[in-house]
Motif scaffolding. Structure first.
Motif, PDB file in Angstrom:
ATOM      1  N   MET A 123      10.197 -62.374  73.170  1.00 38.53           N
ATOM      2  CA  MET A 123      10.387 -63.512  72.794  1.00 38.53           C
ATOM      3  C   MET A 123      11.858 -63.866  72.897  1.00 38.53           C
ATOM      4  SD  MET A 123       8.594 -66.243  69.877  1.00 38.53           S
ATOM      5  CE  MET A 123       7.110 -65.324  70.149  1.00 38.53           C
ATOM      6  N   ASP A 124      12.210 -65.047  73.568  1.00 38.57           N
ATOM      7  CA  ASP A 124      13.364 -65.644  73.383  1.00 38.57           C
ATOM      8  C   ASP A 124      13.953 -65.605  71.941  1.00 38.57           C
ATOM      9  OD1 ASP A 124      15.874 -66.438  74.713  1.00 38.57           O
ATOM     10  OD2 ASP A 124      15.393 -68.446  73.899  1.00 38.57           O
ATOM     11  N   ARG A 125      15.284 -65.371  71.603  1.00 36.62           N
ATOM     12  CA  ARG A 125      15.784 -65.553  69.953  1.00 36.62           C
ATOM     13  C   ARG A 125      15.823 -66.733  69.801  1.00 36.62           C
ATOM     14  NH1 ARG A 125      21.264 -65.671  68.701  1.00 36.62           N
ATOM     15  NH2 ARG A 125      21.581 -65.355  70.862  1.00 36.62           N
ATOM     16  N   ARG A 126      15.975 -67.822  70.556  1.00 35.00           N
ATOM     17  CA  ARG A 126      16.068 -69.259  70.134  1.00 35.00           C
ATOM     18  C   ARG A 126      14.880 -69.699  69.761  1.00 35.00           C
ATOM     19  NH1 ARG A 126      19.433 -71.782  75.195  1.00 35.00           N
ATOM     20  NH2 ARG A 126      17.823 -70.187  76.125  1.00 35.00           N
ATOM     21  N   ARG A 135      12.176 -67.879  68.782  1.00 36.00           N
ATOM     22  CA  ARG A 135      11.745 -67.315  67.347  1.00 36.00           C
ATOM     23  C   ARG A 135      12.477 -68.289  66.205  1.00 36.00           C
ATOM     24  NH1 ARG A 135      12.662 -61.186  68.662  1.00 36.00           N
ATOM     25  NH2 ARG A 135      14.626 -61.806  69.386  1.00 36.00           N
ATOM     26  N   LYS A 136      13.571 -68.478  66.620  1.00 34.81           N
ATOM     27  CA  LYS A 136      14.386 -69.354  65.536  1.00 34.81           C
ATOM     28  C   LYS A 136      13.923 -70.661  65.254  1.00 34.81           C
ATOM     29  CE  LYS A 136      18.873 -71.025  64.089  1.00 34.81           C
ATOM     30  NZ  LYS A 136      18.448 -72.216  63.721  1.00 34.81           N
ATOM     31  N   ILE A 196      10.495 -71.216  65.751  1.00 35.52           N
ATOM     32  CA  ILE A 196       9.267 -71.218  65.043  1.00 35.52           C
ATOM     33  C   ILE A 196       9.604 -70.704  63.822  1.00 35.52           C
ATOM     34  CG2 ILE A 196       7.407 -69.428  65.002  1.00 35.52           C
ATOM     35  CD1 ILE A 196       7.757 -68.916  67.926  1.00 35.52           C
ATOM     36  N   ARG A 197      10.427 -70.060  63.400  1.00 35.86           N
ATOM     37  CA  ARG A 197      10.938 -69.834  61.876  1.00 35.86           C
ATOM     38  C   ARG A 197      11.392 -71.136  61.146  1.00 35.86           C
ATOM     39  NH1 ARG A 197      13.726 -65.339  63.260  1.00 35.86           N
ATOM     40  NH2 ARG A 197      15.678 -66.187  63.195  1.00 35.86           N
ATOM     41  N   GLN A 257       8.022 -73.139  60.418  1.00 36.11           N
ATOM     42  CA  GLN A 257       7.413 -72.657  59.417  1.00 36.11           C
ATOM     43  C   GLN A 257       7.735 -72.817  57.922  1.00 36.11           C
ATOM     44  OE1 GLN A 257       7.125 -68.542  60.849  1.00 36.11           O
ATOM     45  NE2 GLN A 257       5.126 -68.497  61.525  1.00 36.11           N
TER      46      GLN A 257
END
Lengths: 132, 204
Positions: free
Chosen positions: A1-4, A6-7, A9-10, A13
């Motif tokens: 998954m792309d790092r951006r 994931r960020k 999504i975090r 959340q």
């Protein structure tokens, strides 16, 4: 998954709903779910009626003295004989006034109506005698 | 459902209690004439001021002995029949002067306005400013009160009887009464006032 990604999504959340939005929603829920609580309202009515009744009964004690209906002072009527005499005199006086007023009305009626009646009879007598 | 029934019963009992308490107040009786509201007793001193509520009248009925000094017995009137339905007897005789005349005129106007609006005039003598009024009860079958209003010159005489008064017996009682213009009434009140003052002096 792309790092951006994931960020992103975090961050989503961790994000929380603002308190103002929650408050607004809660108010809207309360408004729509409000029900008619009959027994509670009747209880309040009963309590209010009770309080109003008690206040009404007690109002005379709380009114300033100059606003209270002044009871006629009767320090002289202290025993049953005095009460009896005063009661008799008061009732008899009222009766006497009734009799006097009635008699006076009768006199006025006689004074006002007798002359026209008398002249009416005389005129009728003359008219009958003339015809005969 | 049970809770609702309990609340309804409680409300009904409360309303009935409040109504019963309110009805006990004589001032709410339609036959009560608010004489004290019309005449300011701080300014005007009446010659005669009789105020006999029911508890005093009940006393004389219960203590009735019909003896030789009983004026009702001498008039041949049974006092129980006379007073049993009367709640209040109020008579006020005021001898006015130039100073009190405006107050008495205002009081007369106020009282006659009320009487002419709500009561039935049974005898009026306008040239003497005499008015006698009656009020019936809700059914219209019984007398609920009698009022008397006289404003002759400087004098003002007001009478108010709350309750069912047997007028025939009052007229019979009047025949045994010597005074006709309030003098006898003043004399009787005056006797008791003098006796009261003498008693006060002896106890001081």
């Amino acid at each position: 998954m792309d790092r951006r990604l994931r960020k992103l999504i975090r961050d989503r959340q961790r994000e929380r709903c603002p308190q103002t939005v929650i408050d607004r929603v809660e108010r809207r829920i309360a408004l729509t779910n409000r029900t008619f609580n009959g027994p509670a309202i009747l209880s309040w009515l009963a309590a209010t009626s009770c309080l109003v009744g008690l206040l009404y009964v007690q109002r005379a004690a709380w009114l300033p003295s100059q606003e209270q209906p002044s009871e006629a002072p009767q320090p002289i009527v202290t025993n049953d004989r005095q009460v009896r005499e005063v009661t008799y005199a008061s009732l008899a006086y009222i009766g006497k006034t009734l009799i006097k007023a009635g008699r006076k009305s009768g006199q006025i009626i006689v004074q006002e109506t007798l002359p026209p009646l008398q002249s009416g009879f005389e005129n009728t007598k003359k008219a009958i005698s003339k015809d005969l | 459902m049970k809770k609702l029934r309990t609340h309804l019963i409680a409300t009904l009992i409360t309303c009935l209690t409040v109504t019963a308490v309110a009805q006990k107040d004589l001032r709410n009786d339609p036959a009560y004439l608010p004489i004290d509201d019309a005449i300011d007793l701080n300014i005007i001193t009446p010659e005669v001021n009789v105020n006999l509520p029911r508890f005093l009248l009940n006393n004389i009925v219960s203590e009735f002995d019909g003896g030789n000094d009983d004026p009702f017995a001498q008039a041949g009137i049974p006092v129980q029949a006379l007073l049993k339905d009367i709640k209040l007897i109020r008579v006020m005789v005021i001898e006015g002067d130039n100073k009190s005349r405006p107050h008495l005129d205002r009081a007369h106007e106020k009282l006659s306005h009320r009487l002419n609006n709500s009561w039935t005039p049974i005898v009026s003598v306008p040239e003497d400013n005499v008015g006698i009024y009656a009020l019936s009860d809700a059914s219209g079958d019984q007398l609920a009160g009698l009022s008397l209003l006289i404003h002759d010159g400087d004098d003002l005489i007001v009478g108010n009887i709350v309750g069912n008064l047997p007028i025939g017996k009052i007229l019979k009682l009047a025949q045994s009464f010597a005074g006709g213009n309030g003098d006898k009434l003043k004399e009787i009140i005056g006797q008791f006032a003098a006796a009261g003052m003498a008693e006060d002096k002896s106890t001081k």
